[in-house]
Design a protein around this motif. Structure first.
Motif, mmCIF file in Angstrom:
data_model
loop_
_atom_site.group_PDB
_atom_site.id
_atom_site.type_symbol
_atom_site.label_atom_id
_atom_site.label_comp_id
_atom_site.label_asym_id
_atom_site.label_seq_id
_atom_site.Cartn_x
_atom_site.Cartn_y
_atom_site.Cartn_z
ATOM 1 N N ASN A 1 0.821 -1.209 0.000
ATOM 2 C CA ASN A 1 0.000 0.000 0.000
ATOM 3 C C ASN A 1 0.856 1.260 0.000
ATOM 4 O OD1 ASN A 1 -3.110 -0.582 0.377
ATOM 5 N ND2 ASN A 1 -2.028 -2.136 1.593
ATOM 6 N N ASP B 1 -5.158 5.471 -1.161
ATOM 7 C CA ASP B 1 -3.938 4.711 -0.822
ATOM 8 C C ASP B 1 -3.446 5.044 0.583
ATOM 9 O OD1 ASP B 1 -4.033 3.507 -3.256
ATOM 10 O OD2 ASP B 1 -2.579 4.865 -4.200
ATOM 11 N N ASN C 1 -5.562 3.156 2.889
ATOM 12 C CA ASN C 1 -5.181 1.751 2.843
ATOM 13 C C ASN C 1 -3.898 1.497 3.639
ATOM 14 O OD1 ASN C 1 -7.387 1.117 1.253
ATOM 15 N ND2 ASN C 1 -6.255 1.368 -0.685
#
Length: 452
Positions: free
Chosen positions: A148, A214, A217
């Motif tokens: 990630n 992102d 995440n």
């Protein structure tokens, strides 16, 4: 024949005989007077004593005689002996925190162990597998974090490229707008440049959204790493419980397991057998050992309520046990319950005693002797002087006119043959040593001082 005058010798002889007769009479008179005086001296006192004796006998026949005593002060320092119970300063039962079979034990009853010393090992394949699984999950979570983070880095790069393309598209559209106004290029070309600018603007917004996603995440993956790491640490700690160690230095007082027995983690689901090293344990038993610290012991004493104000923290006492008649131990009061037990009316007092050579053992019955200094010392009288009736506890005293008077008193400590009187006496009273029902209030009696 003419008579002749007596001769001088005859006259002297006659005079001598006359004087001798007179002297004998005088001595006789003196002797009679002397012996009469002696007779008077001997007879008159006897007559007087006989008269007094008759009077005393007459009085004794009408006035009863009683033995009287005077109360005495108790000693300022008194020894108080109380029963005590020896208990371990620190004692605990060791339970398993890991489920499995006992692989091996290393300590038995009576062994002295140190803090952290290995006592037993448990074979627990389940927890071993859980540790491996937790370790793999942690590695996977860490890999997800790296993935990630890489995606986040790529999104940041894409955002920069989109922003650069947006800048070029905006400048191109602005230039073409000027040329359209000058009539140098057609309007359609300017619209194309504007459409390209709007497309790049949308690409920038999309890149920003991708970065935000992102970033979320990455945070989620990092949180998963923390959870996996905590789970791995938990299982690792549980795995360490396969090795049972001593929590403190002491003596093993019980071993409840044998090699191969199934051990269940926890302390509420065990079927314990007797606390002996030879017990045959075939079922699950979470109680492995009992350990007690012997270097220092506590002695619990229940102090009567009436004496509780005399006890202070730091006070010392002598401790003895019947099995060690030649030994005396010194204990120090370290704490009290600060509350009187309503059932026994006693104050729980705890003394601490050094026991480095392990001479004393928990559970022993001990005698604790305290030296108590008293400012207002009570009086001490024989227990036979007390009269207990409907009027309470009393003593029979004699007034100045030798009559009986019952005085109410408050009794303190009981020494068996003697008791303490805490109030009711001044110390100047004459007490009947053994009053009976015949000595009623106001009865005139003849006191006889009792000698000890």
């Amino acid at each position: 024949m003419d008579s002749q005058p007596p001769s001088p010798d005859l006259e002297q002889t006659t005079s001598r005989k006359q004087r001798r007769g007179i002297g004998r009479i005088g001595w006789a008179v003196i002797g009679a007077v002397f012996f009469g005086s002696l007779l008077a001296i001997g007879i008159f006192p006897r007559l007087s004593q006989r008269s007094e004796l008759k009077a005393a006998v007459k009085e004794a026949s009408t006035v009863p005689s009683v033995n009287v005593i005077t109360p005495r002060r108790a000693a300022a320092t008194t020894n108080l002996e109380l029963p005590g119970s020896v208990v371990a300063l620190n004692q605990t039962t060791i339970y398993a925190r890991s489920t499995g079979y006992l692989r091996r034990w290393y300590a038995d009853i009576g062994d002295r162990v140190q803090a952290g010393q290995l006592l037993a090992e448990i074979d627990s394949p389940d927890i071993d597998q859980q540790v491996l699984q937790a370790k793999a999950e942690l590695a996977q979570a860490q890999a997800n974090v790296l993935q990630n983070r890489a995606s986040l880095a790529k999104g940041a790069s894409d955002l920069k490229q989109a922003q650069a393309n947006l800048l070029i598209a905006r400048q191109s559209w602005q230039r073409w707008s000027v040329l359209v106004k000058q009539g140098a290029v057609p309007q359609q070309d300017a619209d194309t440049r504007y459409a390209t600018y709007q497309a790049n603007l949308a690409n920038v917004e999309a890149a920003k959204n991708t970065i935000n996603s992102d970033s979320a995440n990455v945070k989620a993956a990092q949180a998963n790493v923390y959870a996996s790491q905590a789970n791995f640490q938990r299982n690792t700690i549980l795995q360490s419980y396969k090795k049972v160690t001593a929590p403190f230095a002491g003596v093993i007082t019980a071993r409840n397991v044998n090699t191969g027995v199934l051990i269940s983690a926890g302390s509420g689901n065990s079927n314990t057998s007797s606390n002996t090293s030879t017990s045959n344990t075939n079922s699950s038993n979470t109680s492995l050992y009992t350990i007690a610290a012997y270097d220092k012991l506590d002695v619990n004493v229940n102090v009567p309520q009436s004496l509780s104000p005399s006890f202070q923290t730091g006070q010392t006492a002598e401790i003895t046990v019947k099995e060690l008649p030649q030994r005396a131990f010194t204990g120090k009061v370290v704490r009290t319950s600060n509350a009187i037990d309503p059932n026994t009316r006693t104050l729980l007092t705890q003394l601490e005693v050094d026991n480095y050579n392990a001479t004393l053992r928990p559970g022993m019955y001990a005698t604790v002797k305290f030296a108590i200094n008293r400012t207002n010392t009570p009086f001490v009288v024989p227990d036979s002087a007390l009269v207990v009736n409907a009027g309470g506890t009393q003593v029979a005293t004699l007034t100045k006119d030798r009559t009986v008077h019952y005085q109410k008193v408050v009794v303190g400590r009981d020494y068996g043959t003697e008791v303490e009187i805490t109030s009711g006496l001044t110390g100047n009273e004459s007490l009947i040593a053994t009053p009976t029902v015949d000595e009623t209030e106001g009865l005139r009696v003849q006191p006889i001082a009792q000698t000890k």
